[in-house]
Scaffold this active site. Structure first.
Site, PDB file in Angstrom:
ATOM      1  N   CYS A   1       0.846  -1.188   0.000  1.00 17.15           N
ATOM      2  CA  CYS A   1       0.000   0.000   0.000  1.00 17.15           C
ATOM      3  C   CYS A   1       0.885   1.243   0.000  1.00 17.15           C
ATOM      4  CB  CYS A   1      -0.901   0.018   1.243  1.00 17.15           C
ATOM      5  SG  CYS A   1      -2.036  -1.372   1.332  1.00 17.15           S
ATOM      6  N   ALA A   2       0.473   2.260  -0.726  1.00 19.47           N
ATOM      7  CA  ALA A   2       1.237   3.504  -0.775  1.00 19.47           C
ATOM      8  C   ALA A   2       1.188   4.221   0.574  1.00 19.47           C
ATOM      9  CB  ALA A   2       0.703   4.414  -1.869  1.00 19.47           C
TER      10      ALA A   2
END
Length: 141
Positions: free
Chosen positions: A50-51
């Site tokens: 996930c960013a």
């Protein structure tokens, strides 16, 4: 077939006129989702891929395939907190044996998310779904 609360969410999204309204609704869902206790924000609950920072803490009640799957979660990004809330509506409270049968991409497509999330957000959403499915499969075994 998704759970009733997810079906309600689909109806709400159909009612909203444009993606801006839907985007705001996702953020509101995130604001309303209960925060995760800081003690549970540990490497074991962190979702890779996930960013933003994402933590999912599974809660399994019972044992074997009939055990009930639930989870708590949080992110440092409001839109992602909203996506966690949506996944909770999709998966929370069902038997662990049924989690793998849910076609998350197809269900989420009903909300129009595929067309409006960045590739980084889409990858993060996919990573969260994979984590949920893996935890449920492990609990069902």
């Amino acid at each position: 077939m998704a759970q009733e609360r997810f079906e309600d969410l689909v109806e709400t999204f159909e009612f909203l006129d444009d993606w801006e309204d839907r985007y705001r609704h996702v953020i509101e869902l995130g604001k309303a989702f209960p925060p995760l206790d800081d003690a549970l924000k540990v490497p074991a609950t962190k979702v890779d891929g996930c960013a933003s920072q994402v933590w999912l803490h599974p809660r399994i009640e019972g044992q074997g395939p009939d055990a009930t799957f639930d989870f708590a979660g949080e992110s440092d990004a409001m839109i992602v907190r909203g996506l966690i809330a949506i996944l909770h509506d999709l998966y929370g409270g069902i038997p662990v044996a049924q989690v793998g049968a849910i076609d998350a991409p197809a269900e989420l497509a009903r909300l129009g998310l595929n067309d409006h999330l960045s590739s980084q957000r889409s990858n993060g959403l996919r990573a969260m779904v994979e984590r949920i499915r893996a935890v449920a499969a492990s609990a069902a075994a």
